[in-house]
Every structure is written in structure tokens, then in C-alpha cells.
Design a protein around this motif. Sequence first.
Motif, PDB file in Angstrom:
ATOM      1  N   LEU A 133      -2.226 -30.720  -0.831  1.00 54.77           N
ATOM      2  CA  LEU A 133      -3.324 -29.580   0.614  1.00 54.77           C
ATOM      3  C   LEU A 133      -4.388 -29.156  -0.735  1.00 54.77           C
ATOM      4  O   LEU A 133      -3.925 -29.038  -1.199  1.00 54.77           O
ATOM      5  CB  LEU A 133      -2.568 -28.494   1.549  1.00 54.77           C
ATOM      6  N   VAL A 134      -6.153 -29.172   0.174  1.00 54.60           N
ATOM      7  CA  VAL A 134      -7.036 -28.690  -1.235  1.00 54.60           C
ATOM      8  C   VAL A 134      -7.478 -27.551  -0.333  1.00 54.60           C
ATOM      9  O   VAL A 134      -8.192 -27.310   0.673  1.00 54.60           O
ATOM     10  CB  VAL A 134      -8.089 -29.684  -1.264  1.00 54.60           C
ATOM     11  N   TYR A 135      -7.659 -26.477  -0.377  1.00 59.46           N
ATOM     12  CA  TYR A 135      -7.658 -24.935  -0.335  1.00 59.46           C
ATOM     13  C   TYR A 135      -8.424 -23.584  -1.718  1.00 59.46           C
ATOM     14  O   TYR A 135      -8.685 -23.815  -2.277  1.00 59.46           O
ATOM     15  CB  TYR A 135      -6.087 -24.166   0.128  1.00 59.46           C
ATOM     16  N   ASP A 136      -9.025 -23.361  -0.184  1.00 66.91           N
ATOM     17  CA  ASP A 136     -10.488 -22.546  -0.971  1.00 66.91           C
ATOM     18  C   ASP A 136      -9.149 -22.176  -1.752  1.00 66.91           C
ATOM     19  O   ASP A 136      -8.818 -20.816  -1.680  1.00 66.91           O
ATOM     20  CB  ASP A 136     -10.702 -21.352  -0.220  1.00 66.91           C
ATOM     21  N   SER A 137      -9.532 -21.095  -3.189  1.00 74.58           N
ATOM     22  CA  SER A 137      -9.355 -20.335  -3.521  1.00 74.58           C
ATOM     23  C   SER A 137      -9.733 -18.629  -3.203  1.00 74.58           C
ATOM     24  O   SER A 137      -9.309 -17.849  -4.177  1.00 74.58           O
ATOM     25  CB  SER A 137      -9.358 -20.697  -5.448  1.00 74.58           C
ATOM     26  N   TYR A 176       2.396 -31.401  -1.916  1.00 71.83           N
ATOM     27  CA  TYR A 176       1.296 -30.618  -3.012  1.00 71.83           C
ATOM     28  C   TYR A 176       0.692 -29.802  -2.711  1.00 71.83           C
ATOM     29  O   TYR A 176      -0.792 -29.868  -1.107  1.00 71.83           O
ATOM     30  CB  TYR A 176       0.993 -31.504  -4.084  1.00 71.83           C
ATOM     31  N   ILE A 177       0.455 -28.966  -3.367  1.00 71.87           N
ATOM     32  CA  ILE A 177      -0.824 -28.050  -2.636  1.00 71.87           C
ATOM     33  C   ILE A 177      -1.783 -27.315  -4.088  1.00 71.87           C
ATOM     34  O   ILE A 177      -1.218 -27.261  -5.488  1.00 71.87           O
ATOM     35  CB  ILE A 177      -0.324 -25.914  -3.018  1.00 71.87           C
ATOM     36  N   LEU A 178      -3.036 -27.776  -4.411  1.00 72.99           N
ATOM     37  CA  LEU A 178      -4.484 -28.155  -4.946  1.00 72.99           C
ATOM     38  C   LEU A 178      -5.305 -26.712  -4.908  1.00 72.99           C
ATOM     39  O   LEU A 178      -6.151 -26.778  -3.281  1.00 72.99           O
ATOM     40  CB  LEU A 178      -4.725 -28.524  -4.800  1.00 72.99           C
ATOM     41  N   VAL A 179      -5.642 -24.941  -5.459  1.00 73.77           N
ATOM     42  CA  VAL A 179      -6.144 -23.794  -5.359  1.00 73.77           C
ATOM     43  C   VAL A 179      -7.358 -23.985  -5.971  1.00 73.77           C
ATOM     44  O   VAL A 179      -6.833 -24.114  -7.074  1.00 73.77           O
ATOM     45  CB  VAL A 179      -5.571 -22.907  -5.223  1.00 73.77           C
ATOM     46  N   LEU A 180      -7.913 -24.894  -6.020  1.00 79.52           N
ATOM     47  CA  LEU A 180      -8.988 -25.072  -6.777  1.00 79.52           C
ATOM     48  C   LEU A 180      -9.290 -23.862  -7.703  1.00 79.52           C
ATOM     49  O   LEU A 180      -9.990 -22.040  -7.088  1.00 79.52           O
ATOM     50  CB  LEU A 180     -10.525 -25.544  -5.889  1.00 79.52           C
ATOM     51  N   GLU A 181      -9.550 -23.786  -8.750  1.00 82.31           N
ATOM     52  CA  GLU A 181     -10.419 -22.181  -9.816  1.00 82.31           C
ATOM     53  C   GLU A 181     -10.978 -23.598 -11.012  1.00 82.31           C
ATOM     54  O   GLU A 181     -11.326 -24.256 -10.637  1.00 82.31           O
ATOM     55  CB  GLU A 181      -8.880 -21.974 -10.970  1.00 82.31           C
ATOM     56  N   PRO A 182     -12.164 -22.282 -10.478  1.00 88.47           N
ATOM     57  CA  PRO A 182     -11.930 -20.766 -10.556  1.00 88.47           C
ATOM     58  C   PRO A 182     -12.381 -20.176  -9.191  1.00 88.47           C
ATOM     59  O   PRO A 182     -12.102 -20.493  -8.592  1.00 88.47           O
ATOM     60  CB  PRO A 182     -13.083 -20.616 -12.027  1.00 88.47           C
ATOM     61  N   ALA A 183     -11.974 -19.057  -9.083  1.00 87.56           N
ATOM     62  CA  ALA A 183     -11.545 -18.573  -8.387  1.00 87.56           C
ATOM     63  C   ALA A 183     -13.461 -18.806  -6.944  1.00 87.56           C
ATOM     64  O   ALA A 183     -14.725 -18.496  -7.865  1.00 87.56           O
ATOM     65  CB  ALA A 183     -11.587 -16.937  -8.056  1.00 87.56           C
ATOM     66  N   GLY A 184     -13.328 -19.003  -6.230  1.00 84.70           N
ATOM     67  CA  GLY A 184     -14.680 -18.823  -5.240  1.00 84.70           C
ATOM     68  C   GLY A 184     -15.218 -19.989  -5.284  1.00 84.70           C
ATOM     69  O   GLY A 184     -16.042 -20.057  -4.031  1.00 84.70           O
ATOM     70  N   VAL A 209      -2.704 -38.742   0.683  1.00 81.95           N
ATOM     71  CA  VAL A 209      -3.974 -38.214   1.102  1.00 81.95           C
ATOM     72  C   VAL A 209      -4.271 -37.109   0.991  1.00 81.95           C
ATOM     73  O   VAL A 209      -3.016 -35.601   0.859  1.00 81.95           O
ATOM     74  CB  VAL A 209      -3.729 -37.989   3.420  1.00 81.95           C
ATOM     75  N   TYR A 210      -5.766 -36.421   1.122  1.00 82.54           N
ATOM     76  CA  TYR A 210      -6.385 -34.696   0.693  1.00 82.54           C
ATOM     77  C   TYR A 210      -6.623 -34.349   1.906  1.00 82.54           C
ATOM     78  O   TYR A 210      -7.379 -35.621   3.125  1.00 82.54           O
ATOM     79  CB  TYR A 210      -7.323 -35.270  -0.623  1.00 82.54           C
ATOM     80  N   SER A 264      -8.931 -34.896 -11.867  1.00 84.68           N
ATOM     81  CA  SER A 264      -7.612 -34.074 -12.926  1.00 84.68           C
ATOM     82  C   SER A 264      -7.186 -32.900 -12.506  1.00 84.68           C
ATOM     83  O   SER A 264      -5.800 -33.154 -12.341  1.00 84.68           O
ATOM     84  CB  SER A 264      -9.079 -33.743 -13.607  1.00 84.68           C
ATOM     85  N   ALA A 265      -7.844 -31.701 -11.732  1.00 84.79           N
ATOM     86  CA  ALA A 265      -6.776 -30.722 -10.829  1.00 84.79           C
ATOM     87  C   ALA A 265      -5.873 -31.552 -10.273  1.00 84.79           C
ATOM     88  O   ALA A 265      -4.805 -30.882  -9.651  1.00 84.79           O
ATOM     89  CB  ALA A 265      -8.125 -29.640 -10.634  1.00 84.79           C
ATOM     90  N   ALA A 266      -6.639 -32.221  -9.198  1.00 82.87           N
ATOM     91  CA  ALA A 266      -5.217 -32.541  -8.196  1.00 82.87           C
ATOM     92  C   ALA A 266      -4.051 -33.453  -8.995  1.00 82.87           C
ATOM     93  O   ALA A 266      -3.421 -32.922  -8.193  1.00 82.87           O
ATOM     94  CB  ALA A 266      -5.937 -33.701  -7.179  1.00 82.87           C
ATOM     95  N   SER A 267      -4.476 -33.750 -10.004  1.00 81.75           N
ATOM     96  CA  SER A 267      -3.258 -34.261 -11.175  1.00 81.75           C
ATOM     97  C   SER A 267      -1.870 -33.143 -11.200  1.00 81.75           C
ATOM     98  O   SER A 267      -0.978 -33.254 -11.835  1.00 81.75           O
ATOM     99  CB  SER A 267      -3.698 -35.143 -12.080  1.00 81.75           C
ATOM    100  N   ARG A 268      -2.859 -32.135 -11.598  1.00 85.80           N
ATOM    101  CA  ARG A 268      -1.562 -30.850 -11.922  1.00 85.80           C
ATOM    102  C   ARG A 268      -1.264 -29.935 -10.921  1.00 85.80           C
ATOM    103  O   ARG A 268      -1.132 -28.865 -10.393  1.00 85.80           O
ATOM    104  CB  ARG A 268      -2.638 -30.129 -12.903  1.00 85.80           C
ATOM    105  N   ALA A 269      -1.255 -30.493  -9.508  1.00 81.44           N
ATOM    106  CA  ALA A 269      -1.472 -29.726  -8.168  1.00 81.44           C
ATOM    107  C   ALA A 269       0.324 -29.417  -8.181  1.00 81.44           C
ATOM    108  O   ALA A 269       0.599 -30.002  -9.014  1.00 81.44           O
ATOM    109  CB  ALA A 269      -1.420 -30.783  -6.888  1.00 81.44           C
TER     110      ALA A 269
END
Length: 575
Positions: A308-312, A335-343, A263-264, A360-365
Amino acid sequence: MAPFIPEDKISDIRNAADIVEIVSETVRLKKAGKDYIGLCPFHSEKTPSFTVSPEKQIFYCFGCHTGGNVFSFLMKQEDLSFPEAARSLAGRYGIEIPTQHLSPEQHQQTDERESLFAVNRQAAEYFHDVLLNSPAGEKARAYLEKRGIPEDIVRTFKIGYDPWGRENFTAWCEAKKICAAAEKAGLIVAKDGRFYDRFWDRIVFPISDIRNRVIGFGGRVLDDANPKRPKYLNSPDTSLYNKSRSLYGLHIAKQKCRESRTVYIAEGYLDLAALHRCGIGNSVATLGTALTRDHLMMLRGFADKIILVYDSDEAGIAAARRTGDMFQKEETDAYILVLEPAGHDPDSYLSEFGADAFLSAASRARSVISFLTDLAVKKHGLSTEGKIRIISEMTEPLAAITDNVARSLYVRDLAERVAVDEIEILNKINAVSSVRYDDFSGGPAERSIVRGYKLERKIIAMMLQFPQILPEIHQRNILEYFEDTMLQSLGQTILKHGNLRDSEGHLSDIMNFFTDNRLKNIAASLAIEKKDSWTREACMTLIAQFESGIIRDENKLLQKEIKMRETTTNCCWNC
């Protein structure tokens, strides 16, 4: 037991309700012989200790010692009273409960939740219709289109709009004569003797429970320019809604979560809408509050892995850190996914890069420990003083890991990262671990009660599992000789309601008569045990064993009394 629900209706509900079906809505169960097992929804665990018996229609957790029947489960899971749980089950299975014998107070108590559900449902339909079909909703439709939210998502989530002007919805409520219920639900607010819309000129997001019943609402302004109006506004807490125990979209995402076992978790309504728009249906969102332990308990039945998908931005990083600490305490595979680039938040990231890039980014959380380590390194640096602070900051999270292999691997990674001997880090962790203790929910007194006296516990288990023996127990006054008062009380309740012994639902029914939760939990524990295959011969053997013990104790007492008298007599002669 609630006196105003007839016994025959309770029996009808019990006969119709399947505890496996009800529990499976929130707990992932696996067949294990005749029973089902799963992770307990009432405490944190990694190894399933929660057992459901379809044959006996009861549940019991060997980890936290909670048990009962289908009514008990709903009462604990949804924080309901017995009448509320009974009525909820009756509604599911089409059983009508008469209300003519209720007092005015009982009518009010019983009807409040139902009236809140009804007014919330009507309000959701009103807002949704305004958005889709009214000229007043044109501005809101244009806003959602600009944000990339298509009509199919609007319909799936029943997104709506409360038009400009503070009394549009209020006037609709007045025409329907539902203002009192709407105020209680937090949909309208009273000021200076008048009612006003709470969500005026806002996109409205209905919040539903796991059964797709609307329990509350969230509203978002269309224009962020006015600092006097908060961007987001939620319903106040009611008997149906509490933001710390609710997750937006779980009723829609639950099947996808079960299928993927992942679950995200996003932070907002529009972020969640964007995830579902891009086909990432195993997603839910918190409601303007940090993720809580109750949220984790809700998700255990649907997913093994939480991302967890959080703002950067800084706020997102801080929220991720707070949540990471809780994950460690609750032993959650997170697992914690902080989206990049910032903002970027999930909505903007998906709009710019698409679903494939997100996945793809989530797989690297990062795992929680890895994420916390990264933050500590970034915060303190790798100077000598920085390394000391990093190790100090990571000691508690590492000590909280109960899996020795996982802890060893994380310690090795940290040691390599800061170039410090693993043994030194382990010494610090062990110093913290040594002050921890095994926290049993009831403490030493309840632990003693749960264990009880071995033979007395066995007799109670026999009474629950082989009710045909109850007349023999009564005739021989077996319970009068019990030393454990808790078990004695439990046995007396079983005997008192022995008229249920011929019912197939004997075990499930008997649970309703335990008003003390400790008794109910012990009864469930003993009822679900499978140590003995009871026959009348086996029962009589156990009774004989217990009675012989009574005789031995009485003989010992008599011999002790004789010796005391002999001693007293000898003393008198010597005098």
C-alpha cells in the motif's frame, strides 16, 4: 433454474465454457494431478484449499465449503443471478440466447445491465474524444500535460473530459435518445424537470471491471480553488458499480501483477497514472474509499504481495493504520509504504525523485506488524506507561497471526523494542487467543450436515461420480432409508434428473438443479472427492453394505419390540 433460458442453450453454454479458463481470470491456479488448486476467492487463506476439476467442470473449496459449476462461480464471484451469469457466459462464447419468450418484466431485468454497459461505453468514448480532439478539451489537455500525464497514458486509461457547461453531455445523450439509461448509470442528474451533466468541467476517468467493461466513472476538477465543488466525484452505486468492490486500473495491471506477484495500491487516479507513466504497471487504485475485504479477495488471484502506497500526511497515516488491522484479520502478505519526506503523494514523489527512488523505498516497505509497532511507539513513547500501552495495543494484531513462527518472531522483535520479557507478552496474547474459536460459516448445524452420515455420503458420492448406478438406486428405493434428510433431498434431485447421466457434463449440469446453496456445496464436495474408483462391482458392494445395515437395524427394532411385548405379557400374568 431460470425458466426463460432454453435448456438446450444452457447445455450449449456449459459445453463451450471451460471452468478453468473462467476461474483463472481471477484466481491463480496451479496444476495438481488432474485438477487445479489455488487460494479461494471467497474466504481468506494462506494454504490453497480451492480445487477446480476440468474433467468434472466443477469447483469446491475445502476451507469454506463452497462449490458448484461455472455458472455458480460467476454468480458468487460477480454477484449475478443465474440468468445474468448464463448470458455473460453466452456473450463470451458467441452463443445467442433467444429473447422472444421473455415477459416485459423479464426483458427489463435482462436488459438493464446490458443497457448500462452500453451507455457507459458510449459515454467513455464521448469524453475521451472530447479530450483528445475537441477545442473544448484544450484546457483539460493543458492540465494533464502540466501534471506530467503523457498522451500514451491518456489513451491507455481512456481518460476523457466533460466540457464546461452543465448540459454538453446531456445534449449529446438527448440526440442519441439515451437519457434514461444515462440517468440510471449516474452520468446525468435530474433537477427541476431537466437533466444536467454530473461530471461537467472535470477530467473523467472510466472505471472498468476485470473484463475491461466500463462500469462507472470518476471525475476530477481542473481548479482546486472552488471549495463548493468537491475535488473528486464518483458515479453513484449501480447494478454494475460499487466502489467498495471495484479497483481502478486492475484490468490494465492484472498481467503485470501476475508476472511480478506483487501489486502496489495507490489512493487516486492521478497517483495511479503517475505510477504507470514511470513503468510501474503492477499498480491499481482505490476509488475514494478505504481498502476493503472485497478488494483483497479480488487481488488474491493476481498477486501474493500487496504494497500500500499512502500519502505521508496525517490522513494517509490514519488510513494505513486502519488498513493494517484488516490485513491482519485477512491473513494477507501486506506491506505499507509511507512516502517521505512528509507532504509527498506517489505523483509528486515520482515527479521529484523518479521511479528508481520509489522502487528503492518500496523495497524497504514495512510489514503490517512492524508498521503498527512503529506507530504505537511513536504515539505512546518508551516510558513505563508508554510500553504498557504499546503492548496492549499490539496484543490483538499479534494474536491474529495464525503462523506460529511468524508470531514468535514478531513477539521477539516487540520484546526487544520495549525491553520486556517475551513470556509476558506471550501470556497477554494467549489470554486473547483463548477466547477465539474456530468459526465455521454455517455453525454446528451445518457442520453436521456437511459431515452427514458416512455411508449415506458415500452413496451420494457414488451417484454423482458413477451415474450408471442410478437405476439400481431407484429400483431398490435406497434413498427411502436415508436418515439424513439433507442427503436424502440431494439424492432425490440426482435421481429426478437422471436423464443427464449419459452426458459428459453430468456433474456440471446437475449443479444447476440445486436451488439450495447448502445442497450445491455438499454435492460439489462429494463430486470432487477422489477416495474411490467406482466400478459397477464396487457400487453393488456398497449398496449391499447399506442394505445389510438396514436389515440389522430392522432386526434390532423387531427384537426390541418382541422384548417389550414379552415384558407386557409377563406383567399381565403376574397380575
